[in-house]
Design a protein around this motif. Structure first.
Motif, PDB file in Angstrom:
ATOM      1  N   LEU A 790      -5.304  73.717  24.978  1.00  0.00           N
ATOM      2  CA  LEU A 790      -5.426  74.791  23.994  1.00  0.00           C
ATOM      3  C   LEU A 790      -5.209  74.287  22.568  1.00  0.00           C
ATOM      4  O   LEU A 790      -5.711  74.876  21.617  1.00  0.00           O
ATOM      5  CB  LEU A 790      -4.438  75.919  24.312  1.00  0.00           C
ATOM      6  CG  LEU A 790      -4.661  76.612  25.668  1.00  0.00           C
ATOM      7  CD1 LEU A 790      -3.590  77.668  25.912  1.00  0.00           C
ATOM      8  CD2 LEU A 790      -6.048  77.250  25.727  1.00  0.00           C
ATOM      9  N   GLU A 794      -7.985  75.902  20.238  1.00  0.00           N
ATOM     10  CA  GLU A 794      -7.571  77.189  19.684  1.00  0.00           C
ATOM     11  C   GLU A 794      -8.152  77.496  18.305  1.00  0.00           C
ATOM     12  O   GLU A 794      -8.209  78.660  17.904  1.00  0.00           O
ATOM     13  CB  GLU A 794      -6.039  77.260  19.625  1.00  0.00           C
ATOM     14  CG  GLU A 794      -5.391  76.233  18.738  1.00  0.00           C
ATOM     15  CD  GLU A 794      -3.874  76.233  18.890  1.00  0.00           C
ATOM     16  OE1 GLU A 794      -3.360  77.099  19.627  1.00  0.00           O
ATOM     17  OE2 GLU A 794      -3.225  75.360  18.301  1.00  0.00           O
ATOM     18  N   PHE A 816      -0.655  80.049  24.468  1.00  0.00           N
ATOM     19  CA  PHE A 816      -1.630  80.618  23.534  1.00  0.00           C
ATOM     20  C   PHE A 816      -0.888  81.030  22.269  1.00  0.00           C
ATOM     21  O   PHE A 816      -0.125  82.009  22.277  1.00  0.00           O
ATOM     22  CB  PHE A 816      -2.328  81.830  24.171  1.00  0.00           C
ATOM     23  CG  PHE A 816      -3.167  81.473  25.364  1.00  0.00           C
ATOM     24  CD1 PHE A 816      -4.501  81.139  25.198  1.00  0.00           C
ATOM     25  CD2 PHE A 816      -2.631  81.470  26.640  1.00  0.00           C
ATOM     26  CE1 PHE A 816      -5.293  80.822  26.296  1.00  0.00           C
ATOM     27  CE2 PHE A 816      -3.416  81.148  27.738  1.00  0.00           C
ATOM     28  CZ  PHE A 816      -4.741  80.803  27.564  1.00  0.00           C
ATOM     29  N   GLY A 820      -4.636  81.890  17.452  1.00  0.00           N
ATOM     30  CA  GLY A 820      -5.561  81.025  18.184  1.00  0.00           C
ATOM     31  C   GLY A 820      -6.653  81.796  18.896  1.00  0.00           C
ATOM     32  O   GLY A 820      -6.471  82.951  19.295  1.00  0.00           O
ATOM     33  N   ALA A 844      -2.084  86.286  19.258  1.00  0.00           N
ATOM     34  CA  ALA A 844      -3.039  85.415  19.956  1.00  0.00           C
ATOM     35  C   ALA A 844      -4.026  86.269  20.743  1.00  0.00           C
ATOM     36  O   ALA A 844      -3.728  87.408  21.113  1.00  0.00           O
ATOM     37  CB  ALA A 844      -2.305  84.466  20.901  1.00  0.00           C
TER      38      ALA A 844
END
Length: 929
Positions: A790, A794, A816, A820, A844
């Protein structure tokens, strides 16, 4: 439709004269004469087509003349095809005296046919003079008279008690009219013919709240033919009548400039409401904009239109609110039908014995209000017996053509077709080839249009891009309905409303566009250019195929091998669509179909393609998906015009395997010759190896590219080839084994890349992936990444779908972070065997709508961060641990509070062996609106 036929014939002649510089003696001059004759005939064909299609016109001579023009155009196309086959033979090397004599005879025959065409065109042109066809549009006076018979007029005078199903739409529009900006604003009601746009808008326009809110109002019917001056005079008359102000002197003698000044002066200090009904032209906004002052009085304009472009065009001058009017839901459709069918008897209630047949009738209407009203009106005139209603229902298609109660329905649906430019008419007629209620895949449809020659290059875009524009235009005109869309909002499949399909089928038959081969059809198909075959009938499969047929579409599960054996070497076939039928082999003489551009064998049982496929010099699309073909003959590499090679097989019946579920095809050396390819998937490269992959660097037009059975040592060669593909939008690579590490780090840039699917071991995320801002979809599996992926993904600004499965990530925590993946709509996490925690920060995944988690054995608790995902619509858990399921599976579960705001929560348990063998349990949120 004669106009369309002539336009296509002209385009063929133009292209022919442009490309074929070494014509036989005299032929160039002959075709130039033909071109001139066609152009002179084309000038008044719009009027001829309109008069031929007018059912009130009893002059059969006009219809005969139009048919002769259409047939002459077809003959021109046929002669061009015949000539092209003669000078571009599929097989070379015939030098015998017999071959030379045959060639001379063929050339003489073509020359004779050209002379016949010239003669027939001159005769057609002479005959046209007696019908006095007009080059320009009809004048306003006759049109004004014809409006008395306009079936749309009734929509302006429907009683409130007759209106059903518009309650929400009415309240929304009234709210838009009475509230909001002080600047003038436009409320546009958009939808297909018969949806009730005018009825809804007039109902809102006449409501007491709206009447009392505005100082002056005007309701103007625009329609397809109008004069701007006439509209302005009508507006002044209505304003004066409503406010009881005297009409300006010499009103009918004023020019446009004076009328504009008069209107602007009158409206300058008033809060006005103007309703323009049935607007067809995009530039209408430009024509009326001047008369509506921007006076900060909260004035409003309502327009109804079938064309989304009309609504969009107003945005350059006004704030626009668009109301996309939808089909009626089943309960409202039933209510409306009963109001019409039983209005004056039975207290408006359907008797029990007629409920079954009535439901069938309402279902046929598919929620289209005009159809329900018209058909309900028809049944109101019939005796209320099951026998009588069943008889009418079974013959409803015939009733649509001849019954006076239904003529308004057919006329209103036909208006949208009549308004189409010539290049879109054959595109919409193509929907008539397919069965009723058939949803057609977007790519399949546009590739067939291209093969038929409907799509013309503009020199700036690919034919595929232009075809997409054609389909968008038909959608914006409310003729085509979108069935399914991709996660990024692109059309995946589409269809037309059943009643519009019925109208299209009638036109298809009348215009010799397509002939339908069924049990009750005659063997003779005249000059029809296409066949739509019901393979469930054994009778139709024994009939001969005429050589002038351009397309064959087969439907059903019948055995078609005997029929295929009739394909002639003289065939002019361009489209052969056999998807899903019971076909075990492709005919060995397939290569005889010189003109073939589109071949679809998808879903058949074909195992081998004959070597003669290499003779199909004009083939553009070859679809062998979900066939049993595994190895392509080397002759396939001769097809230099091939644009789409679609080949894979999915083993739906076997136990699921991440690497074995989808297999590709084996291709031989020489693939570098296929330089026109835009789609190529999937090729199993372990047979050809590095040499085959290096040849692929010459396929520089590729948009979609898929490789299977990739080995470790191929990484560098794949990178070297891919970077040459500057147009590549989709890349799909699958390794030969789960432990095969493929190094993709040396890819520098794929500038247009939008979709990336990798089933292979990476261990480290390639740096270039995070730099591709156009990426909308990433799917990773088997990657075995040590670091949280991620962090690399992201910040991708346009990523909308992310899938990580089968140990794509080897860590324990997925995090997360806030901000992102701002546009991510769909997230799939599957078989990440070491992950035990998912952290979702507030802020997020703000756009997330669909979240699925599958088979993650160490994940015992649902992430609390899900509670903050306000846009989440579906949460799907598959094969999760018992502890996890129990924590959310009921209102008493300790973590149920986290998910109780989500409209739909699904819990699935795989029972195997097939990939979709699940027991399903559904939890609907108590907060669902």
């Amino acid at each position: 439709m004669a106009e369309t036929a002539v336009s296509f014939a002209l385009a063929e002649v133009f292209q022919f004269l442009k490309e074929e510089t070494h014509l036989l003696r005299g032929i160039h001059k002959d075709f130039s004469v033909i071109k001139d004759e066609l152009e002179s005939i084309q000038a008044f064909l719009k009027d001829a087509d309109k008069r031929a299609a007018d059912e009130a016109n009893t002059d059969d001579g006009i219809r005969t003349w139009v048919k002769q023009v259409r047939e002459a155009s077809f003959h021109i196309e046929d002669v061009i095809d015949e000539y092209l086959r003669l000078i571009h033979p599929p097989q070379l090397g015939c030098v015998s005296s017999t071959c030379k004599i045959t060639s001379l005879i063929s050339r003489h025959q073509i020359a004779t046919k050209i002379q016949d065409i010239k003669l027939s065109l001159s005769v057609i042109k002479e005959r046209s003079e007696r019908y006095k066809f007009q080059v320009s549009q009809e004048q306003g006076s006759s049109l004004e008279q014809s409006r008395w018979h306009d079936p749309r007029m009734r929509s302006l005078f429907i009683e409130e008690t007759e209106i059903v199903g518009f309650e929400f739409s009415r309240d929304e529009m009234v709210d838009w009219l009475l509230k909001g900006t002080k600047d003038p604003a436009v409320i546009s009601v958009v939808g297909m013919g018969g949806l009730g746009k005018t009825t809804l808008a007039k109902h809102v326009f006449d409501s007491e709240n709206v009447k009392s809110h505005f100082d002056c109002r005007a309701c103007i019917t625009v329609s397809q033919t109008y004069t701007v001056r006439g509209l302005f005079i009508d507006m002044i008359k209505q304003f004066s009548k409503e406010t009881k102000d005297p009409l300006p002197q010499m009103l009918h003698e004023m020019d446009e400039k004076s009328l504009i000044s008069e209107l602007r002066q009158y409206l300058e200090h008033k809060r006005y409401l103007i309703f323009f009904d049935d607007v067809w032209h995009e530039d209408f906004c430009d024509q009326v904009d001047f008369v509506m002052p921007k006076n900060n009085k909260s004035s409003r304009i309502i327009i109804t239109t079938r064309l989304m472009q009309v609504a969009e065009f107003f945005k350059k001058s006004f704030l626009v609110r668009v109301h996309n009017l939808q089909l009626l839901p089943p309960d409202k459709a039933w209510e409306l039908f009963c109001k019409k069918a039983f209005r004056y008897e039975l207290d408006g209630q359907c008797p029990a014995e007629l409920e079954g047949i009535s439901n069938e009738i309402v279902t046929k209407c598919k929620g289209l209000p005009l159809a329900i009203v018209a058909i309900g009106g028809l049944f109101s005139t019939k005796s209320k017996t099951v026998f009588e209603w069943r008889k009418v229902s079974q013959n409803l298609n015939l009733e649509l053509q001849r019954n006076a109660h239904l003529t308004s329905l057919t006329k209103i649906l036909s208006l949208s077709y009549d308004d189409l430019p010539y290049y879109l008419k054959p595109c919409i007629l193509y929907f008539g080839i397919y069965p009723e209620d058939y949803s057609i895949h977007h790519n399949k449809l546009t590739q067939q249009w291209i093969a038929e020659g409907f799509v013309k290059s503009d020199g700036r875009r690919t034919l595929e891009q232009t075809a997409d524009e054609y389909l968008s235009e038909l959608t914006y005109r409310s003729l085509v309905q979108v069935s399914t869309v991709s996660f990024e909002g692109k059309v995946k499949s589409c269809q037309v409303h059943d009643l519009l399909h019925e109208m299209i089928v009638r036109k298809v038959k009348d215009l010799s566009f397509c002939h339908f081969l069924q049990d009750d059809e005659l063997a003779t198909v005249g000059i029809s250019r296409r066949l739509s075959i019901d393979t469930s009938s054994n009778k139709v499969l024994k009939r001969n195929i005429n050589t002038h047929i351009r397309a064959i579409h087969a439907f059903g599960k019948g055995v078609i091998e005997p029929f295929m054996g009739q394909l002639s070497s003289k065939s002019r076939l361009k489209v052969l669509d056999l998807e899903g039928i019971s076909l075990k082999y492709a005919p060995s003489n397939l290569g005889n179909l010189f003109h073939l551009k589109y071949l679809n064998l998808r879903g058949t049982k074909v195992r081998v393609l004959p070597k003669s496929v290499g003779m199909l010099q004009n083939l553009e699309t070859l679809d062998i998906r979900d066939t049993l073909v595994h190895e392509l003959p080397s002759e396939i590499n001769k097809l230099k015009k091939l644009r789409h090679l679609l080949a894979f097989h999915r083993n739906y019946n076997a136990e699921y395997s991440i690497l074995g579920y989808t297999s590709g095809v084996v291709m031989k050396k020489g693939i570098k010759n296929l330089t026109s390819l835009q789609n190529l998937y999937y090729v199993e490269v372990d047979h050809g190896g590095i040499d085959l992959i290096q040849e692929m660097r010459f396929l520089r037009q590729l948009r979609k590219f898929g490789l299977r059975r990739v080995k470790r040592e191929y990484g560098k060669a794949i990178c070297g080839s891919v970077v040459e593909m500057k147009h590549l939008e989709s890349l799909n690579i699958t390794a030969i084994g789960e432990d095969e590490i493929i190094d993709l780090n040396s890819i520098s840039s794929i500038p247009q890349l939008r979709r990336l699917k990798l089933k292979l071991r990476l261990e480290k995320m390639p740096n270039w992936i995070s730099k591709h801002d156009y990426l909308v979809c990433i799917k990773l599996a088997l990657s075995n990444l040590k670091d949280d992926p991620l962090r690399s993904l992201e910040n991708l600004p346009n990523l909308m779908q992310l899938s990580m499965g089968e140990n794509a990530y080897d860590g324990e925590i997925l995090h997360f972070q806030s901000g992102g993946l701002p546009k991510l709509k769909k997230l799939e996490l599957r078989s990440l065997n070491r992950v035990n925690s998912i952290i979702i920060d507030r802020g997020a995944l703000l756009s997330l709508e669909h979240f699925s988690i599958t088979k993650m054995p160490h994940l015992k608790k649902v992430s609390p961060g899900i509670k903050a995902l306000d846009n989440l619509k579906v949460l799907d858990f598959r094969d999760m641990p018992t502890e996890f399921v129990e924590s959310i599976g009921s209102e008493n579960g300790q973590d149920h509070w986290i998910i109780n705001h989500i409209p739909l929560v699904i819990i699935r348990h795989w029972v195997g062996p097939k990939v979709n063998d699940f027991e399903v349990r559904t939890i609907h949120s108590s907060n669902k609106s």
